[in-house]
Scaffold this motif. Sequence first.
Motif, mmCIF file in Angstrom:
data_model
loop_
_atom_site.group_PDB
_atom_site.id
_atom_site.type_symbol
_atom_site.label_atom_id
_atom_site.label_comp_id
_atom_site.label_asym_id
_atom_site.label_seq_id
_atom_site.Cartn_x
_atom_site.Cartn_y
_atom_site.Cartn_z
ATOM 1 N N LYS A 122 0.868 -1.164 0.000
ATOM 2 C CA LYS A 122 0.000 0.000 0.000
ATOM 3 C C LYS A 122 0.906 1.215 0.000
ATOM 4 O O LYS A 122 2.123 1.068 -0.100
ATOM 5 C CB LYS A 122 -0.961 -0.013 1.196
ATOM 6 C CG LYS A 122 -0.306 -0.213 2.545
ATOM 7 C CD LYS A 122 -1.376 -0.342 3.615
ATOM 8 C CE LYS A 122 -0.759 -0.596 4.989
ATOM 9 N NZ LYS A 122 -1.796 -0.712 6.046
ATOM 10 N N TYR A 182 6.143 -1.416 1.846
ATOM 11 C CA TYR A 182 6.697 -2.386 0.905
ATOM 12 C C TYR A 182 7.007 -3.702 1.612
ATOM 13 O O TYR A 182 7.287 -3.732 2.807
ATOM 14 C CB TYR A 182 7.979 -1.839 0.251
ATOM 15 C CG TYR A 182 7.776 -0.548 -0.504
ATOM 16 C CD1 TYR A 182 7.453 -0.559 -1.853
ATOM 17 C CD2 TYR A 182 7.916 0.683 0.140
ATOM 18 C CE1 TYR A 182 7.272 0.614 -2.554
ATOM 19 C CE2 TYR A 182 7.737 1.866 -0.558
ATOM 20 C CZ TYR A 182 7.416 1.831 -1.901
ATOM 21 O OH TYR A 182 7.232 3.010 -2.582
ATOM 22 N N SER A 223 0.564 -6.801 -5.421
ATOM 23 C CA SER A 223 0.867 -5.467 -4.901
ATOM 24 C C SER A 223 -0.402 -4.636 -4.842
ATOM 25 O O SER A 223 -1.490 -5.084 -5.232
ATOM 26 C CB SER A 223 1.904 -4.760 -5.793
ATOM 27 O OG SER A 223 1.307 -4.340 -6.999
ATOM 28 N N SER A 224 -0.244 -3.406 -4.381
ATOM 29 C CA SER A 224 -1.385 -2.499 -4.307
ATOM 30 C C SER A 224 -1.912 -2.151 -5.690
ATOM 31 O O SER A 224 -3.055 -1.712 -5.840
ATOM 32 C CB SER A 224 -0.977 -1.219 -3.571
ATOM 33 O OG SER A 224 0.118 -0.590 -4.231
ATOM 34 N N SER A 225 -1.082 -2.342 -6.735
ATOM 35 C CA SER A 225 -1.516 -2.055 -8.106
ATOM 36 C C SER A 225 -2.249 -3.218 -8.739
ATOM 37 O O SER A 225 -2.821 -3.074 -9.818
ATOM 38 C CB SER A 225 -0.297 -1.691 -8.968
ATOM 39 O OG SER A 225 0.367 -0.566 -8.442
ATOM 40 N N GLY A 226 -2.217 -4.379 -8.099
ATOM 41 C CA GLY A 226 -2.899 -5.536 -8.643
ATOM 42 C C GLY A 226 -2.088 -6.806 -8.458
ATOM 43 O O GLY A 226 -0.950 -6.778 -7.992
ATOM 44 N N ASP A 274 2.140 -2.956 -20.248
ATOM 45 C CA ASP A 274 1.986 -2.818 -18.814
ATOM 46 C C ASP A 274 2.068 -4.180 -18.146
ATOM 47 O O ASP A 274 1.848 -5.218 -18.770
ATOM 48 C CB ASP A 274 0.646 -2.147 -18.480
ATOM 49 C CG ASP A 274 -0.544 -2.940 -19.025
ATOM 50 O OD1 ASP A 274 -0.372 -3.632 -20.050
ATOM 51 O OD2 ASP A 274 -1.623 -2.870 -18.431
ATOM 52 N N SER A 296 0.082 -5.397 -15.968
ATOM 53 C CA SER A 296 -1.220 -6.053 -15.803
ATOM 54 C C SER A 296 -1.720 -6.665 -17.106
ATOM 55 O O SER A 296 -2.777 -7.305 -17.123
ATOM 56 C CB SER A 296 -2.253 -5.042 -15.283
ATOM 57 O OG SER A 296 -2.379 -3.949 -16.179
ATOM 58 N N ASN A 350 4.722 4.568 -19.232
ATOM 59 C CA ASN A 350 3.585 4.877 -18.351
ATOM 60 C C ASN A 350 2.443 3.878 -18.478
ATOM 61 O O ASN A 350 1.285 4.225 -18.248
ATOM 62 C CB ASN A 350 3.066 6.292 -18.608
ATOM 63 C CG ASN A 350 4.089 7.361 -18.308
ATOM 64 O OD1 ASN A 350 4.980 7.167 -17.474
ATOM 65 N ND2 ASN A 350 3.990 8.491 -18.991
ATOM 66 N N ASP A 351 2.754 2.644 -18.864
ATOM 67 C CA ASP A 351 1.785 1.540 -18.924
ATOM 68 C C ASP A 351 0.745 1.659 -20.033
ATOM 69 O O ASP A 351 0.106 0.660 -20.374
ATOM 70 C CB ASP A 351 1.036 1.377 -17.592
ATOM 71 C CG ASP A 351 1.943 0.904 -16.481
ATOM 72 O OD1 ASP A 351 3.013 0.349 -16.796
ATOM 73 O OD2 ASP A 351 1.583 1.088 -15.304
#
Length: 702
Positions: free
Chosen positions: A545, A549, A590-593, A635, A637, A680-681
């Motif tokens: 979050k 880490y 992670s917090s991003s997925g 990216d 994801s 930038n994904d």
Amino acid sequence: MNRLARASRPALPAFFVSTFASALASAQTATSTPAPGAPADVQVSGRRGPTVGSRMQEPLRDIPATVHVVTDREIEEHGASDVAGAVSWVPGVQPQLEYGGFTSMTIRGFKEFTSVVDGMRDDRYQLADSAPSGNLAGIDRIEVLKGPASALYGYGGIGGVVSILHKLPSRRFGYEGSLSVGGPSSLRRASVGATGPIDDTLAARVDAGIVDDEGFRRNRSTNANITGAVEWRPADRHRVLVRLGYQKFHFSADTGLPTENGKVPDGIALERRFNTPWDYLDGAFYDGRLEYAYTASDHVKLVARAGVSRNPYDYKSAEFLTVGRGQTVDRQWFTLGQEWDAVSAQLEAHVRGTLLVPHRALFGYDFGYLLARPPRFDLRNTDLAPVPFADAPDPQGDYGTTRVGRVTRHQTTHSLFAHDTVKLAEGFKLSLSGRLDRWEYDSTTRMYDTAVTPGGSQTSQDRDLIAATFRAGLVLQPADWLTFYGMTGTGFTPVRTVSADGRTFDPERGREYELGARIDAFERRMHVDLAAYNLRKTDMVVARKANIYEQLGAQSSRGVEASITLESIASFSLRLGYAYTRARYDDYLSSSGNFTGKTPANVPDHTFSAWGKYVFPLGFSAAAGLRVIGNQWADASNTVEMPAYALVSAAVFYAVGPMEIAVNGDNLLGLGRYYVSSINDSQLTPGPPRTVLVSLRYKSRS
């Protein structure tokens, strides 16, 4: 303090190096060695043997790893203007030109690679993942070593090593020059080089080049450099080399095209650039190198190197692009500055001889110091005026950037290393490399604008660790034309991230297993390389979050690679390369997925290249080639796809004496929408349309 730093700190006993060197020097050499002062070059297919695989000049067939050499002639044949273009034909290597002027690349599925210039590390890629691009004037060759190489080159480089080597002064006079023009991007290039003796003990070389490219997306770039070198041989056993270089560059920033639902909208033309007229990447690079080599005997050679460099640059760009309402693109700007100052030094002892069995050994010490001083900017209001999909005057005026602080980073490394190629029996060799690195890092952030940070602030962190790495390989040569090898090696990358709760982290670790085979046939005019590998990185730091880490991520890459080279067989030459790279996140929540099972960005599963050339009578020759790049993701994801594409190339050459005229064509089938990199994904950089380059070259050697 890192737990590795708290552990006992072993050192390589000094007496071992001296004792081993003395024993080898006094022993009878098992193989012939050059006389003092004679070149120690090892010929590999008519070229000087690669050095990147062991930091020594030894035959490629004795190195238990995959090494690919890109010669200056190959660079000319492909019409490459920069390092990214030069290595784009190497299987398993995917270079990217990002933001209009920064170069990065993935090797075997990992973005972490070590850059080495004339034997010394370029650590800018370790702190920033990329560095401003340079042109290729004065470059002799580029060597790519695949897989972890920390045992030879230190931290980083889990994917591999890219080694750039400049041309050396010659004791014979020689001149060369080239002029190139191309389209549709109004590309113009020029380079000159000269070398020769000054007196009986001195030789010199100077190279200069300039590239001016309008760009098919109107992202103009100019890049000029000059390098000079002097070699002094006061006696057969002594050699001194001094090299100085200067580079000046300007790039109009290019942050690609925005995507919506994973695709670039049909209404956006590939030529449409959404950067403002005020965006740029400007900078310079200064460097100096000193090398001294002393050939003590037929068995022992000592080498000392020292280098300094400075690289200031500034960057401002409309970097964050998103699709807005009514076929418009919303933009936000980003800016950064950098001042790199680096000092490097190396001491090496090369030893050859017999101690029970024949040895070809290297012992050394590396020192590195890097000072980075990037400013901090006020990024509270970064919105820019939106613009339509269609090309139109940009309503955005110049926008100012305000410096509000500065980060000062100091990094120091001390390293002891050793490498030994041992001939255990006829056709059976053992290759061992080991290294001990002491890494120290501190970072201080000073915010002096109270409007941004009330009262100002200063934060700092200190890190240090000691890490040991190794590489071990067996080489089996049942015949002069056949080689098998097996290898395992390790690498590490320090973690500079500090969690909000004050925790620091152990280094990320890499480990590879590789099996390979080589074939040299038809008097070494046919060379075949086959390799299969399993490479895994563990202890990856994952954001759980905001600013919290954990060290529990893992990424792996498994693949096979093959390359075939035919040199001048019945006037025909051929280079084929293929790589299958299955790179995946094994454990990355992670917090991003949850990226577990996903493919890292900018890593194609398949790459293939072919280049064939036929030499006709009366000075004519013709070549044709193909590059195929498989599907990639922009990216982690895996929501924004870059589809597979294939580019057809061709060239014709006509040589008369020292003169050569060449015409290169790329993307001859006129492939339209294809994308070569991402940032930038979600922003994709389109590849150029059909291009033609006409070159006039002159090379003279008396």
